[in-house]
Design an enzyme around this catalytic site. Sequence first.
Site, PDB file in Angstrom:
ATOM      1  N   ALA A  61       0.816  -1.222   0.000  1.00  0.00           N
ATOM      2  CA  ALA A  61       0.000   0.000   0.000  1.00  0.00           C
ATOM      3  C   ALA A  61       0.848   1.270   0.000  1.00  0.00           C
ATOM      4  O   ALA A  61       0.422   2.292  -0.537  1.00  0.00           O
ATOM      5  CB  ALA A  61      -0.924  -0.009   1.221  1.00  0.00           C
TER       6      ALA A  61
ATOM      7  N   VAL B 273      -4.612  -3.836   4.123  1.00  0.00           N
ATOM      8  CA  VAL B 273      -3.634  -3.637   5.197  1.00  0.00           C
ATOM      9  C   VAL B 273      -4.248  -4.224   6.465  1.00  0.00           C
ATOM     10  O   VAL B 273      -5.315  -3.779   6.888  1.00  0.00           O
ATOM     11  CB  VAL B 273      -3.323  -2.142   5.393  1.00  0.00           C
ATOM     12  CG1 VAL B 273      -2.216  -1.956   6.433  1.00  0.00           C
ATOM     13  CG2 VAL B 273      -2.895  -1.502   4.068  1.00  0.00           C
TER      14      VAL B 273
ATOM     15  N   HIS C 122       3.636  -0.368  12.635  1.00  0.00           N
ATOM     16  CA  HIS C 122       3.737  -0.271  11.176  1.00  0.00           C
ATOM     17  C   HIS C 122       2.363  -0.178  10.521  1.00  0.00           C
ATOM     18  O   HIS C 122       2.212   0.453   9.477  1.00  0.00           O
ATOM     19  CB  HIS C 122       4.509  -1.472  10.635  1.00  0.00           C
ATOM     20  CG  HIS C 122       5.038  -1.225   9.263  1.00  0.00           C
ATOM     21  ND1 HIS C 122       4.957  -2.154   8.258  1.00  0.00           N
ATOM     22  CD2 HIS C 122       5.651  -0.154   8.715  1.00  0.00           C
ATOM     23  CE1 HIS C 122       5.493  -1.666   7.159  1.00  0.00           C
ATOM     24  NE2 HIS C 122       5.928  -0.449   7.418  1.00  0.00           N
TER      25      HIS C 122
ATOM     26  N   ASN D  33     -10.436   5.091  -3.484  1.00  0.00           N
ATOM     27  CA  ASN D  33      -9.525   4.361  -2.604  1.00  0.00           C
ATOM     28  C   ASN D  33     -10.188   3.084  -2.074  1.00  0.00           C
ATOM     29  O   ASN D  33     -11.057   3.144  -1.219  1.00  0.00           O
ATOM     30  CB  ASN D  33      -9.085   5.253  -1.437  1.00  0.00           C
ATOM     31  CG  ASN D  33      -7.980   4.595  -0.616  1.00  0.00           C
ATOM     32  OD1 ASN D  33      -7.702   3.408  -0.794  1.00  0.00           O
ATOM     33  ND2 ASN D  33      -7.373   5.355   0.261  1.00  0.00           N
TER      34      ASN D  33
ATOM     35  N   ARG E 286     -15.329  -7.433   3.409  1.00  0.00           N
ATOM     36  CA  ARG E 286     -15.246  -6.174   2.665  1.00  0.00           C
ATOM     37  C   ARG E 286     -14.730  -6.362   1.242  1.00  0.00           C
ATOM     38  O   ARG E 286     -15.056  -5.596   0.350  1.00  0.00           O
ATOM     39  CB  ARG E 286     -14.404  -5.170   3.459  1.00  0.00           C
ATOM     40  CG  ARG E 286     -15.158  -4.648   4.677  1.00  0.00           C
ATOM     41  CD  ARG E 286     -14.256  -4.227   5.826  1.00  0.00           C
ATOM     42  NE  ARG E 286     -15.094  -3.776   6.970  1.00  0.00           N
ATOM     43  CZ  ARG E 286     -15.673  -4.610   7.825  1.00  0.00           C
ATOM     44  NH1 ARG E 286     -15.521  -5.929   7.683  1.00  0.00           N
ATOM     45  NH2 ARG E 286     -16.432  -4.152   8.796  1.00  0.00           N
TER      46      ARG E 286
HETATM   47  N1  LIG Z   1       1.864  -4.932   6.097  1.00  0.00           N
HETATM   48  C1  LIG Z   1       1.320  -4.565   4.878  1.00  0.00           C
HETATM   49  C2  LIG Z   1       2.056  -3.879   3.925  1.00  0.00           C
HETATM   50  N2  LIG Z   1       3.349  -3.570   4.170  1.00  0.00           N
HETATM   51  C3  LIG Z   1       4.301  -3.267   3.104  1.00  0.00           C
HETATM   52  C4  LIG Z   1       4.323  -1.786   2.738  1.00  0.00           C
HETATM   53  O1  LIG Z   1       3.120  -1.398   2.081  1.00  0.00           O
HETATM   54  C5  LIG Z   1       5.488  -1.498   1.774  1.00  0.00           C
HETATM   55  O2  LIG Z   1       5.327  -2.306   0.617  1.00  0.00           O
HETATM   56  C6  LIG Z   1       6.826  -1.805   2.433  1.00  0.00           C
HETATM   57  O3  LIG Z   1       6.915  -1.075   3.648  1.00  0.00           O
HETATM   58  C7  LIG Z   1       8.000  -1.442   1.513  1.00  0.00           C
HETATM   59  O4  LIG Z   1       7.956  -0.073   1.182  1.00  0.00           O
HETATM   60  N3  LIG Z   1       1.488  -3.511   2.750  1.00  0.00           N
HETATM   61  C8  LIG Z   1       0.174  -3.819   2.469  1.00  0.00           C
HETATM   62  O5  LIG Z   1      -0.346  -3.470   1.394  1.00  0.00           O
HETATM   63  N4  LIG Z   1      -0.564  -4.492   3.396  1.00  0.00           N
HETATM   64  C9  LIG Z   1      -0.037  -4.880   4.595  1.00  0.00           C
HETATM   65  O6  LIG Z   1      -0.766  -5.494   5.445  1.00  0.00           O
HETATM   66  C1  LIG Z   2       0.288  -3.540   8.363  1.00  0.00           C
HETATM   67  C2  LIG Z   2       1.627  -4.114   8.562  1.00  0.00           C
HETATM   68  O1  LIG Z   2       2.634  -3.531   8.224  1.00  0.00           O
HETATM   69  C3  LIG Z   2       1.696  -5.387   9.315  1.00  0.00           C
HETATM   70  O2  LIG Z   2       1.225  -6.426   8.498  1.00  0.00           O
HETATM   71  C4  LIG Z   2       3.110  -5.685   9.729  1.00  0.00           C
HETATM   72  O3  LIG Z   2       3.015  -6.614  10.772  1.00  0.00           O
HETATM   73  P1  LIG Z   2       3.890  -6.371  12.108  1.00  0.00           P
HETATM   74  O4  LIG Z   2       3.386  -5.052  12.707  1.00  0.00           O
HETATM   75  O5  LIG Z   2       3.562  -7.561  12.999  1.00  0.00           O
HETATM   76  O6  LIG Z   2       5.340  -6.308  11.695  1.00  0.00           O
END
Ligand SMILES: Nc1c(NC[C@H](O)[C@H](O)[C@H](O)CO)[nH]c(=O)[nH]c1=O
Ligand SMILES: CC(=O)[C@@H](O)COP(=O)(O)O
Length: 140
Positions: free
Chosen positions: A42, A67, A74, A98, A112
């Site tokens: 994302a 996400v 994070h 979005n 969803r």
């Molecule tokens: N944890 C999720 C992510 N994390 C990855 C970040 O979006 C990004 O690709 C990374 O930090 C490298 O820049 N992305 C999602 O779409 N959904 C998640 O649950």
């Molecule tokens: C939304 C995120 O970045 C999540 O999936 C990452 O998981 P964590 O917070 O356990 O590292």
Amino acid sequence: MARILIVEARFYEHLNDQLIEGARAVIEAAGHETEVLTVPGALEVPGAIALTAESGDYDGFVAIGVVIRGETYHFEIVAGESARAIMALTMDGIAIGNGILTVENEAQAQVRADPAQKDKGGEAARAALAMMALAERFAR
Ligand SMILES: Nc1c(NC[C@H](O)[C@H](O)[C@H](O)CO)[nH]c(=O)[nH]c1=O
Ligand SMILES: CC(=O)[C@@H](O)COP(=O)(O)O
């Protein structure tokens, strides 16, 4: 016929497939074309929209992704910053819907993503079409 780019953060494949199905159904029912561009997550979606919007090849965009909260802060960064950056692009006049889900768990995401349930992909596509219509009417 308009051209709409679906920019998907392909983090959860099975959920994205449903979100894209819902978005495509709305766009194609309106008589427009779609194309899908895939990025890792994302956080990459806004940049991909900004880059591709420069081409002038697309009339609108649909952001698709999921996400799901993990153990750390994070989630707030990924969910909040992707939404904030997408909102900033809309303020620049780019027509975007979005459809990036920001949820607590996979069960919430599934309800969803499913076009037969909350159909957030279709909802995002309808938002993109609405913003495209505004742009056509008011674009400077
Ligand atoms: N944890 C999720 C992510 N994390 C990855 C970040 O979006 C990004 O690709 C990374 O930090 C490298 O820049 N992305 C999602 O779409 N959904 C998640 O649950
Ligand atoms: C939304 C995120 O970045 C999540 O999936 C990452 O998981 P964590 O917070 O356990 O590292």
